[in-house]
Motif scaffolding. Structure first.
Motif, PDB file in Angstrom:
ATOM      1  N   ILE A 149       0.824  -1.204   0.000  1.00 46.92           N
ATOM      2  CA  ILE A 149       0.000   0.000   0.000  1.00 46.92           C
ATOM      3  C   ILE A 149       0.858   1.253   0.000  1.00 46.92           C
ATOM      4  CG2 ILE A 149      -0.120   0.095   2.522  1.00 46.92           C
ATOM      5  CD1 ILE A 149      -2.908   1.135   0.105  1.00 46.92           C
ATOM      6  N   GLN A 150       0.388   2.298  -0.701  1.00 45.88           N
ATOM      7  CA  GLN A 150       1.025   3.616  -0.637  1.00 45.88           C
ATOM      8  C   GLN A 150       0.011   4.592  -0.062  1.00 45.88           C
ATOM      9  OE1 GLN A 150       3.366   5.071  -3.994  1.00 45.88           O
ATOM     10  NE2 GLN A 150       2.484   7.099  -3.665  1.00 45.88           N
ATOM     11  N   PRO A 151       0.066   4.834   1.241  1.00 47.16           N
ATOM     12  CA  PRO A 151      -0.913   5.724   1.872  1.00 47.16           C
ATOM     13  C   PRO A 151      -0.643   7.180   1.499  1.00 47.16           C
ATOM     14  CG  PRO A 151       0.749   5.085   3.449  1.00 47.16           C
ATOM     15  CD  PRO A 151       1.034   4.297   2.207  1.00 47.16           C
ATOM     16  N   THR A 152      -1.604   8.030   1.760  1.00 49.52           N
ATOM     17  CA  THR A 152      -1.418   9.459   1.521  1.00 49.52           C
ATOM     18  C   THR A 152      -0.726  10.091   2.727  1.00 49.52           C
ATOM     19  OG1 THR A 152      -3.530  10.104   2.508  1.00 49.52           O
ATOM     20  CG2 THR A 152      -3.541   9.501   0.159  1.00 49.52           C
ATOM     21  N   HIS A 153      -0.108  11.230   2.490  1.00 52.09           N
ATOM     22  CA  HIS A 153       0.540  11.968   3.581  1.00 52.09           C
ATOM     23  C   HIS A 153      -0.488  12.364   4.639  1.00 52.09           C
ATOM     24  CE1 HIS A 153       1.913  15.856   5.397  1.00 52.09           C
ATOM     25  NE2 HIS A 153       2.958  15.099   5.652  1.00 52.09           N
ATOM     26  N   LYS A 154      -1.668  12.778   4.189  1.00 50.13           N
ATOM     27  CA  LYS A 154      -2.721  13.198   5.116  1.00 50.13           C
ATOM     28  C   LYS A 154      -3.137  12.064   6.034  1.00 50.13           C
ATOM     29  CE  LYS A 154      -7.414  15.117   5.175  1.00 50.13           C
ATOM     30  NZ  LYS A 154      -8.561  15.576   4.341  1.00 50.13           N
ATOM     31  N   ASP A 155      -3.301  10.856   5.461  1.00 51.48           N
ATOM     32  CA  ASP A 155      -3.725   9.719   6.286  1.00 51.48           C
ATOM     33  C   ASP A 155      -2.636   9.292   7.260  1.00 51.48           C
ATOM     34  OD1 ASP A 155      -6.235   9.621   5.211  1.00 51.48           O
ATOM     35  OD2 ASP A 155      -5.815   7.998   3.820  1.00 51.48           O
ATOM     36  N   LEU A 156      -1.390   9.321   6.809  1.00 51.32           N
ATOM     37  CA  LEU A 156      -0.282   8.978   7.712  1.00 51.32           C
ATOM     38  C   LEU A 156      -0.196   9.977   8.869  1.00 51.32           C
ATOM     39  CD1 LEU A 156       2.621   7.915   5.309  1.00 51.32           C
ATOM     40  CD2 LEU A 156       1.397   6.467   6.924  1.00 51.32           C
ATOM     41  N   LEU A 157      -0.337  11.252   8.552  1.00 52.89           N
ATOM     42  CA  LEU A 157      -0.258  12.267   9.594  1.00 52.89           C
ATOM     43  C   LEU A 157      -1.382  12.095  10.611  1.00 52.89           C
ATOM     44  CD1 LEU A 157       1.445  14.762  10.340  1.00 52.89           C
ATOM     45  CD2 LEU A 157      -0.177  16.153   9.044  1.00 52.89           C
ATOM     46  N   SER A 158      -2.598  11.809  10.120  1.00 54.45           N
ATOM     47  CA  SER A 158      -3.728  11.595  11.030  1.00 54.45           C
ATOM     48  C   SER A 158      -3.489  10.390  11.920  1.00 54.45           C
ATOM     49  CB  SER A 158      -5.014  11.401  10.223  1.00 54.45           C
ATOM     50  OG  SER A 158      -5.346  12.550   9.505  1.00 54.45           O
ATOM     51  N   ARG A 159      -2.954   9.342  11.326  1.00 55.16           N
ATOM     52  CA  ARG A 159      -2.691   8.127  12.093  1.00 55.16           C
ATOM     53  C   ARG A 159      -1.654   8.359  13.181  1.00 55.16           C
ATOM     54  NH1 ARG A 159      -4.693   3.579  14.169  1.00 55.16           N
ATOM     55  NH2 ARG A 159      -3.187   1.891  14.245  1.00 55.16           N
ATOM     56  N   MET A 160      -0.569   9.061  12.858  1.00 51.11           N
ATOM     57  CA  MET A 160       0.489   9.298  13.843  1.00 51.11           C
ATOM     58  C   MET A 160       0.019  10.244  14.954  1.00 51.11           C
ATOM     59  SD  MET A 160       3.004   7.355  13.100  1.00 51.11           S
ATOM     60  CE  MET A 160       1.719   6.174  12.630  1.00 51.11           C
ATOM     61  N   ARG A 161      -0.821  11.209  14.602  1.00 52.58           N
ATOM     62  CA  ARG A 161      -1.379  12.069  15.645  1.00 52.58           C
ATOM     63  C   ARG A 161      -2.202  11.264  16.635  1.00 52.58           C
ATOM     64  NH1 ARG A 161      -3.188  16.898  11.495  1.00 52.58           N
ATOM     65  NH2 ARG A 161      -1.276  18.158  11.677  1.00 52.58           N
ATOM     66  N   ASN A 162      -2.923  10.283  16.119  1.00 51.19           N
ATOM     67  CA  ASN A 162      -3.736   9.434  16.974  1.00 51.19           C
ATOM     68  C   ASN A 162      -2.869   8.491  17.812  1.00 51.19           C
ATOM     69  OD1 ASN A 162      -6.385   8.322  17.801  1.00 51.19           O
ATOM     70  ND2 ASN A 162      -5.650   6.500  16.743  1.00 51.19           N
ATOM     71  N   VAL A 163      -1.806   7.957  17.206  1.00 50.43           N
ATOM     72  CA  VAL A 163      -0.933   7.003  17.914  1.00 50.43           C
ATOM     73  C   VAL A 163      -0.183   7.678  19.055  1.00 50.43           C
ATOM     74  CG1 VAL A 163       1.163   5.593  17.676  1.00 50.43           C
ATOM     75  CG2 VAL A 163      -0.659   5.413  15.974  1.00 50.43           C
ATOM     76  N   PHE A 164       0.403   8.858  18.785  1.00 53.59           N
ATOM     77  CA  PHE A 164       1.259   9.501  19.782  1.00 53.59           C
ATOM     78  C   PHE A 164       0.549  10.609  20.564  1.00 53.59           C
ATOM     79  CE2 PHE A 164       4.467   7.867  16.714  1.00 53.59           C
ATOM     80  CZ  PHE A 164       5.151   7.025  17.587  1.00 53.59           C
ATOM     81  N   LYS A 165      -0.724  10.869  20.245  1.00 47.47           N
ATOM     82  CA  LYS A 165      -1.517  11.880  20.959  1.00 47.47           C
ATOM     83  C   LYS A 165      -0.834  13.245  20.930  1.00 47.47           C
ATOM     84  CE  LYS A 165      -4.206   8.485  22.008  1.00 47.47           C
ATOM     85  NZ  LYS A 165      -5.394   8.258  21.144  1.00 47.47           N
ATOM     86  N   GLU A 166      -0.260  13.579  19.786  1.00 48.39           N
ATOM     87  CA  GLU A 166       0.366  14.884  19.556  1.00 48.39           C
ATOM     88  C   GLU A 166      -0.172  15.446  18.249  1.00 48.39           C
ATOM     89  OE1 GLU A 166       2.350  16.575  21.431  1.00 48.39           O
ATOM     90  OE2 GLU A 166       3.136  15.153  22.904  1.00 48.39           O
TER      91      GLU A 166
END
Length: 348
Positions: free
Chosen positions: A268-285
């Motif tokens: 899979i090649q995710p979008t930058h927007k989806d990756l950023l949303s995911r990392m914000r959720n994972v690290f709560k930042e």
């Protein structure tokens, strides 16, 4: 031979344009407040080409349409219709006294029958007045939908499982309008939320999960981001394998390492927007930036989808250098605070 007559005699459905309305159903009623309060009928229209949309019409608009059609098509002798005449279906009459909501509700079955019979008469389908009545105006298109209760499926037992979903891999939709569920089977939605899709209940309602709650909701309230697979009969596929994404949060106090499970193929090649949303959720930042390490080990900031593509291409080139589990992505994410430029060799 005039086209309406030709259509009536041949009943040739194939010769009709694709935007011709072929069915219409009242989905709900909505109260309109102004100098005079009234109720409008919310009508779902389906065209020959398969598209669907909603229009909003008052009873008086039905009445005006009927008068126009009567003047054009009603024969002087109902028993002897001419070549371009027809016997129109009956329209429910005007009511001058009573509760407006109750009157509107009571008219729904008769108006549904009226529209069904109108659209079943080929001689009328190309009539300009009829087409304009069922045409979706700009005002119709901008109207915020409501619950559309009459398109809702029968009450059913809803799954209580909490599926493992991921923002950049799972079927999902964005909530465009607030929706308040009418009972426990229906979800409460707020505009801007992302809802994970489990299955289609019928043509107008979906089942999904949001805020750890599972239930059904009208599709007209959401915008599909990633659709359900056509073969999906509901929920997660049994035996589906999860892939692992390794990510790091770099802070002055140390490194926080996480392995995040995602329901997606390793290619899979995710979008930058989806990756950023995911990392914000994972690290709560919230104020974070995404990065990857190049061949020299330097951090490269990811700014858009093109940078994501470069990261994946770089990781595939070096895939044999690092031993990873078979279900782990070949690329890793390094998350930093947006304002922290000290992690780079050269400040940008």
């Amino acid at each position: 031979m005039p086209l309406p007559q030709q259509l009536r005699e041949e009943s040739d459905f194939d010769q009709l344009p694709h935007n011709i309305p072929v069915s219409a159903t009242i989905a709900d009623i909505e109260e309109k407040k102004g100098f005079i309060d009234y109720f409008a009928f919310v009508i779902e229209v389906k065209t020959k080409g398969g598209s669907k949309y909603f229009i909003y019409r008052r009873y008086r608009e039905f009445f005006n349409l009927h008068q126009i059609l009567e003047s054009k098509y009603s024969p002087e002798d109902p028993d002897k219709p001419g070549p371009n005449t027809c016997v129109l279906p009956s329209l429910p009459g005007k009511v001058f006294i009573g509760n407006k909501k109750e009157i509107a509700e009571s008219r729904i079955p008769e108006l549904n029958t009226y529209m069904k019979r109108l659209l079943g008469m080929p001689v009328l389908l190309l009539d300009e007045a009829l087409r304009m009545f069922f045409y979706q105006t700009d005002q119709d298109n901008q109207h915020q939908p409501r619950a559309l209760r009459r398109l809702r499926p029968p009450t059913r037992k809803v799954k209580t499982v909490k599926p493992k979903m991921d923002l950049f891999s799972s079927p999902r939709a964005e909530v465009m309008f607030d929706f308040r569920g009418n009972d426990k089977a229906e979800l409460n939605l707020k505009r801007g939320e992302v809802i994970f899709l489990l299955q289609r209940v019928n043509a107008d309602w979906l089942e999904g999960t949001v805020n750890n709650q599972t239930g059904i909701f009208p599709q007209s309230f959401v915008k599909i981001i990633k659709p359900l697979p056509e073969s999906d009969s509901g929920g997660e596929s049994e035996g589906h394998c999860y892939s692992c994404l390794r990510c790091f949060l770099l802070t002055p106090s140390g490194v926080d390492t996480r392995d995040v499970c995602v329901q997606e193929d390793l290619t899979i090649q995710p979008t930058h927007k989806d990756l950023l949303s995911r990392m914000r959720n994972v690290f709560k930042e919230d104020d974070i930036a995404l990065n990857y390490r190049d061949q020299e080990g330097d951090l490269i900031r990811i700014l858009d989808d093109e940078d994501v593509q470069l990261m994946i291409k770089e990781s595939r080139r070096r895939q044999g250098e690092v031993k990873r589990p078979v279900n782990q992505f070949p690329w890793e994410l390094h998350v930093t605070m947006t304002s922290d430029l000290s992690v780079y060799n050269v400040e940008a």
